[in-house]
Write a protein that holds these residues in place. Structure first.
Motif, PDB file in Angstrom:
ATOM      1  N   GLN A   1       0.873  -1.111  -0.072  1.00 52.99           N
ATOM      2  CA  GLN A   1       0.147  -0.221   0.180  1.00 52.99           C
ATOM      3  C   GLN A   1       0.846   1.698  -0.081  1.00 52.99           C
ATOM      4  O   GLN A   1       0.232   1.862  -0.565  1.00 52.99           O
ATOM      5  CB  GLN A   1      -1.295   0.290   1.382  1.00 52.99           C
ATOM      6  CG  GLN A   1      -2.384   1.048   0.627  1.00 52.99           C
ATOM      7  CD  GLN A   1      -3.123   0.565   2.116  1.00 52.99           C
ATOM      8  OE1 GLN A   1      -2.590   0.740   3.257  1.00 52.99           O
ATOM      9  NE2 GLN A   1      -4.534   0.329   1.490  1.00 52.99           N
TER      10      GLN A   1
ATOM     11  N   LYS B   1     -11.938   3.818   2.037  1.00 54.72           N
ATOM     12  CA  LYS B   1     -12.267   4.608   0.665  1.00 54.72           C
ATOM     13  C   LYS B   1     -10.683   5.238   0.495  1.00 54.72           C
ATOM     14  O   LYS B   1     -10.170   5.705  -0.610  1.00 54.72           O
ATOM     15  CB  LYS B   1     -13.189   4.660   1.017  1.00 54.72           C
ATOM     16  CG  LYS B   1     -14.456   5.355  -0.653  1.00 54.72           C
ATOM     17  CD  LYS B   1     -15.632   6.100  -1.056  1.00 54.72           C
ATOM     18  CE  LYS B   1     -15.569   6.606  -2.317  1.00 54.72           C
ATOM     19  NZ  LYS B   1     -15.139   7.113  -2.310  1.00 54.72           N
TER      20      LYS B   1
ATOM     21  N   ARG C   1      -8.164   3.425  -0.513  1.00 55.53           N
ATOM     22  CA  ARG C   1      -8.214   3.271  -1.782  1.00 55.53           C
ATOM     23  C   ARG C   1      -7.813   4.383  -2.760  1.00 55.53           C
ATOM     24  O   ARG C   1      -7.417   4.142  -3.780  1.00 55.53           O
ATOM     25  CB  ARG C   1      -8.988   2.133  -1.621  1.00 55.53           C
ATOM     26  CG  ARG C   1      -9.782   1.570  -1.260  1.00 55.53           C
ATOM     27  CD  ARG C   1     -10.572   0.069  -2.026  1.00 55.53           C
ATOM     28  NE  ARG C   1     -12.042   0.984  -1.961  1.00 55.53           N
ATOM     29  CZ  ARG C   1     -12.826   0.523  -0.209  1.00 55.53           C
ATOM     30  NH1 ARG C   1     -12.196   0.254   0.509  1.00 55.53           N
ATOM     31  NH2 ARG C   1     -13.941   1.234  -0.409  1.00 55.53           N
TER      32      ARG C   1
ATOM     33  N   GLU D   1      -4.651   5.026  -3.981  1.00 56.03           N
ATOM     34  CA  GLU D   1      -3.872   4.133  -5.041  1.00 56.03           C
ATOM     35  C   GLU D   1      -3.564   5.069  -6.703  1.00 56.03           C
ATOM     36  O   GLU D   1      -4.572   5.462  -6.923  1.00 56.03           O
ATOM     37  CB  GLU D   1      -4.188   2.487  -4.543  1.00 56.03           C
ATOM     38  CG  GLU D   1      -3.764   2.563  -3.685  1.00 56.03           C
ATOM     39  CD  GLU D   1      -4.812   1.882  -2.823  1.00 56.03           C
ATOM     40  OE1 GLU D   1      -5.154   1.150  -3.529  1.00 56.03           O
ATOM     41  OE2 GLU D   1      -4.501   0.999  -1.372  1.00 56.03           O
TER      42      GLU D   1
ATOM     43  N   LYS E   1      -0.990  -3.680  -7.009  1.00 56.57           N
ATOM     44  CA  LYS E   1      -2.262  -4.195  -7.017  1.00 56.57           C
ATOM     45  C   LYS E   1      -3.616  -5.718  -6.811  1.00 56.57           C
ATOM     46  O   LYS E   1      -4.090  -5.455  -5.755  1.00 56.57           O
ATOM     47  CB  LYS E   1      -3.612  -3.367  -7.705  1.00 56.57           C
ATOM     48  CG  LYS E   1      -3.088  -1.615  -7.975  1.00 56.57           C
ATOM     49  CD  LYS E   1      -4.319  -0.879  -8.412  1.00 56.57           C
ATOM     50  CE  LYS E   1      -4.402   0.476  -8.027  1.00 56.57           C
ATOM     51  NZ  LYS E   1      -5.946   0.489  -8.418  1.00 56.57           N
TER      52      LYS E   1
ATOM     53  N   ASP F   1      -4.948  -7.169  -3.732  1.00 59.30           N
ATOM     54  CA  ASP F   1      -5.796  -8.361  -3.681  1.00 59.30           C
ATOM     55  C   ASP F   1      -6.314  -9.108  -3.036  1.00 59.30           C
ATOM     56  O   ASP F   1      -6.382  -9.447  -2.250  1.00 59.30           O
ATOM     57  CB  ASP F   1      -6.568  -7.663  -4.940  1.00 59.30           C
ATOM     58  CG  ASP F   1      -7.381  -6.673  -6.143  1.00 59.30           C
ATOM     59  OD1 ASP F   1      -7.271  -5.814  -4.598  1.00 59.30           O
ATOM     60  OD2 ASP F   1      -7.273  -6.305  -6.885  1.00 59.30           O
TER      61      ASP F   1
END
Length: 656
Positions: free
Chosen positions: A264, A440, A443, A446, A458, A462
Motif C-alpha cells: 500500500q 475508501k 483505496r 492508490e 494491485k 487484492d
C-alpha cells in the motif's frame, strides 16, 4: 527473590555480550536505567519478558502482543531480534539470561537459578530455553519442563503484567470492559491473591473422590461415565488442535498485514495522491478503529447473550421473587429455630420449678399456659421474626453466591442493559462507517493501473486482502468452535458430577471418600472465608494507596471489591456513596488508580519478585510525582528497576 545479573547477547540493539549487575550491596532497593528514546529501555524490559515466557509473552500484556503483531508474527519477531551488526559479522545467535538469588523452593534448596533463552537465526528453529540450578542442569526442571518450572516456581505469566509494566499504559487496567477482559484480569487477581492454589487443591480432591466412586460404579454407570469422559476428551483434543492452528494463523495474518502495508505504501508513493505521513496517520487511525470495532463486537456478542433473558423478563422476575422468598424462608427457619430453642428453655425451666405441694395443676392447664407463653414470647420479644408458611416448595434452592450472581444479572437487565445495548449498537455503526470512509480514502489514494508494475502490485494487494479476510474468517470460526467445545466440556463435567453424587463408594474406600468429602467441605468454607479476608484487605490496600498517591484526598472515599463466581470487580465510590466509573477518570487519575491497584495486589500477594517500570513518571504532575517517588517505588518491592526518559521523567530533585 532478587535478580543478580541480566545478560543481553546480540539481542536487538544490544550488540555483543552486555552484563547488567543488579546485585544489592546496600539498603537502597531502586535501580535506575536511563537513556534517550531509541536507546533500548523498552527493549531491555521486553527482553526479560521474552527470556521468561518466549512465544507466550503476548499473553502477558497487550503491549508485547502489539509488538509481535507489528513485526509480522512471533517467528518474524525472534528473527528480527538478532542484532544487525552481529549478523553482518557472521554471528547468528542471540540470547537473554537472568540469574536469580534468594529463591525459596521447598523441593529444591539452591543458591541461584539462571534462566537462558536463546535463538539461532541460521538454523531457523524455535527458541531454546535452559535452566541452570547453581550452575548445572537439574532433574526437576527436566521433569516438569522449563516453561512449567518458571510458571510454578518463579513467576506465573498470568500475573507478570503486575511486575513488568509501562506506567503510562497501565491505565488499561482502568479501561477493562468486556467479559473476556474481566475474566482474564480476574484470573490474574485470583492467582496473585493466592485464591487459585486453594481452588486447585479442592479440584484435586474432587478428582480423587471421583476416582474412588468410579471404581465402585456398576456396569451401566461405568459405561455412562466412560462415554462422558471420552466425549470430554474428544472436545479437548479438538480445542488443542484448533489452538495450534490458531497460533500459526495469528503469525500468518500478521505477516500478510505487514506485506499489505508495504504494498500500500508503494502504491501511494507511486500515485502521489497523499504523503507517506498522511498514509501513516490513516493507517494508525485504521488500526485504532479496528481494535475498537473488535472490542465493540465482543461487547455486542456479550449483550446478545443477555437478549433472551431480557425478552423473558417476566419469567426472570418470577424466578427472582421465588429466590427472595426462598432466601427469606431459610433465614426465618434459622431465626425461628433460635426463637423456639429459647422459648422451650424458658417453658421447661418454668415447668421444672418446685410448685406449692398443696397446689395441683392439671396437665391441660400446663399445656394451655405453655402454648400461650409461646405466642406471647414471640409477640413481645421476637415480633420481627417472620412466621413460616405452612408449605413452601423450594423450586431452585440456590446457594447464597448463586443467588447474588442471579440478582446481579437481574439488576443489570433492569437498570443498565437497554441503554448499554443502544450505546454499543450505535458506537458499532459509527465505527464501521468511519472505518469504511478511511479505507475508501486509502483505496482512492492508490495509483491507477496504467503502469504494469502498479497493476501487478494491485493484484498482489487484492490477493493478500482476500487471504487475510479468508484467514480472519477461519480464525473466527476456530475461536467460536473452541468456545462451543469449552461449553460442551463444562456440560459433560456437570453430568459427571451429578452422576458421581449418586454413586456409592465401595466398603474398603469408604473412609477415604468420607475424608475427601470432609476436606472438600472444609476447603469450600475456607475459600469463602479467605476470599472475604482478601477482599477486605485488598479494599483497604487500594484505598490507602489512592489516599497516599492522590492529592485530592477526599475524591475517592470507598473501594469495593466484588467476588462473584470467577469474576472479580473493583468499584470506586465518592463521599456521597456514588459509584465513580474508572472509565470516566482522567488519564492521570486512571494511572493513579492503576498504580494503587498494582501496589495493593503486590502487597497482598506472597510473591517476592522484582518490579520493572517503564515510563515511570508519565502523566504525573509535580505533586503526584513526589508521592510516587516517596511512597510507591521504594515500598512496592525489595528490588525495583525504573526506566525514566532523560531530563523528562526524573528531575535531579526526584533522583535525590
Amino acid at each position: 527473590m532478587i535478580i543478580k545479573t541480566i545478560e543481553l547477547n546480540n539481542f536487538r540493539i544490544y550488540h555483543g555480550l552486555n552484563v547488567i549487575d543488579l546485585s544489592k550491596d546496600s539498603d537502597k532497593n531502586i535501580f535506575i536505567v536511563s537513556g534517550w528514546n531509541g536507546f533500548g529501555k523498552t527493549t531491555f524490559l521486553m527482553s526479560l519478558v521474552w527470556c521468561l515466557y518466549g512465544r507466550q509473552m503476548e499473553d502477558v500484556d497487550d503491549l508485547y502482543k502489539k509488538e509481535i503483531v507489528e513485526q509480522g508474527g512471533y517467528t518474524r519477531y525472534i528473527n528480527n531480534a538478532l542484532n544487525r551488526l552481529a549478523e553482518v559479522q557472521g554471528d547468528y545467535s542471540c540470547h537473554v539470561a537472568i540469574t536469580f538469588t534468594d529463591v525459596t523452593i521447598p523441593e529444591l534448596p539452591c543458591r541461584e537459578i539462571k534462566v537462558i533463552r536463546s535463538y539461532n537465526k541460521l538454523t531457523g528453529s524455535n527458541d531454546v530455553i535452559d535452566i541452570l540450578i547453581d550452575g548445572y542442569p537439574n532433574e526437576l526442571t527436566k521433569e516438569v519442563g522449563p516453561e512449567t518450572f518458571i510458571r510454578d516456581f518463579i513467576l506465573p505469566k498470568e500475573i507478570a503484567k503486575f511486575f513488568f509494566f509501562d506506567a503510562e499504559k497501565i491505565v488499561s487496567l482502568a479501561e477493562v470492559s468486556t467479559l473476556e477482559q474481566r475474566k482474564n484480569l480476574s484470573l490474574a487477581y485470583s492467582e496473585v491473591l493466592g485464591i487459585k492454589k486453594y481452588e486447585d487443591l479442592k479440584k484435586g480432591l474432587e478428582e480423587l473422590q471421583y476416582k474412588l466412586r468410579k471404581d465402585a460404579a456398576n456396569f451401566k454407570e461405568r459405561n455412562e461415565l466412560v462415554q462422558l469422559e471420552a466425549d470430554r476428551e474428544i472436545h479437548q483434543n479438538l480445542i488443542n488442535e484448533n489452538t495450534k492452528i490458531l497460533l500459526e494463523l495469528v503469525d500468518v495474518i500478521a505477516s500478510q498485514k505487514q506485506q499489505l502495508n508495504t504494498i500500500q505504501e508503494r502504491l501511494i508513493k507511486a500515485g502521489s495522491k497523499i504523503t507517506v505521513e498522511e498514509l501513516n496517520e490513516l493507517r494508525i487511525r485504521d488500526e485504532e478503529l479496528t481494535r475498537k470495532a473488535e472490542k465493540l463486537s465482543e461487547e455486542l456478542k456479550e449483550s446478545f447473550d443477555l437478549v433472551p433473558f431480557a425478552i423473558a423478563g417476566h419469567v426472570l422476575l418470577n424466578v427472582h421473587v421465588q429466590l427472595e422468598l426462598e432466601a427469606n424462608i431459610k433465614a426465618a427457619e434459622f431465626q425461628t429455630e433460635n426463637v423456639n430453642q429459647k422459648t422451650e428453655s424458658v417453658i421447661n425451666e418454668l415447668l421444672d420449678a418446685e410448685p406449692d405441694t398443696s397446689l395441683f395443676i392439671p396437665f391441660k392447664v400446663k399445656e394451655f399456659y405453655a402454648d400461650t407463653l409461646r405466642v406471647l414470647i414471640k409477640k413481645h420479644f421476637f415480633s420481627e421474626v417472620l412466621d413460616l408458611p405452612d408449605n413452601t416448595d423450594f423450586l431452585h434452592d440456590f446457594s447464597e453466591s448463586e443467588r447474588k450472581e442471579f440478582n446481579a444479572l437481574v439488576s443489570n437487565i433492569k437498570n443498565s442493559f437497554k441503554e448499554s445495548f443502544k450505546r454499543i449498537s450505535g458506537d458499532n455503526v459509527q465505527v464501521k462507517n468511519e472505518l469504511g470512509t478511511i479505507r475508501k480514502k486509502l483505496r482512492d489514494a492508490e495509483a491507477n493501473e496504467e503502469d504494469p508494475l502498479i497493476a501487478e502490485l494491485k493484484r498482489q494487494k487484492d490477493r493478500l486482502e482476500f487471504d487475510v479476510e479468508s484467514n480472519q474468517r477461519k480464525r473466527f470460526e476456530l475461536e467460536n468452535q473452541n468456545l462451543t467445545k469449552e461449553k460442551e466440556i463444562h456440560g459433560k463435567g456437570q453430568q459427571i458430577q451429578e452422576l458421581t453424587k449418586r454413586l456409592k463408594v465401595s466398603e474398603q474406600n469408604k473412609d477415604k471418600d468420607q475424608k475427601a468429602s470432609d476436606l472438600i467441605h472444609y476447603l469450600k468454607n475456607f475459600i469463602a472465608t479467605f476470599k472475604e479476608e482478601k477482599k477486605k484487605s485488598l479494599e483497604d490496600a487500594i484505598l490507602s494507596g489512592l489516599h497516599m498517591l492522590m492529592h485530592k484526598k477526599d475524591f475517592i472515599s470507598k473501594v469495593e471489591v466484588e467476588i462473584i463466581s470467577d469474576i472479580i470487580d473493583i468499584k470506586l465510590y465518592n463521599a456521597r456513596n456514588q459509584e465513580i466509573k474508572t472509565g470516566s477518570l482522567s488519564k492521570g487519575e486512571q494511572q493513579m488508580y492503576a498504580t494503587a491497584l498494582l501496589r495493593g495486589l503486590v502487597e497482598e500477594s506472597d510473591i517476592a519478585f522484582p518490579v520493572f517500570i517503564d515510563s515511570p513518571m508519565q502523566k504525573f504532575d509535580e505533586q503526584h510525582s513526589e508521592n510516587i517517588v516517596k511512597y510507591f517505588y521504594p515500598s512496592v518491592s525489595e528490588q525495583v528497576v525504573i526506566f525514566p526518559l532523560i531530563n523528562k521523567e526524573l528531575s535531579a530533585k526526584e533522583y535525590d
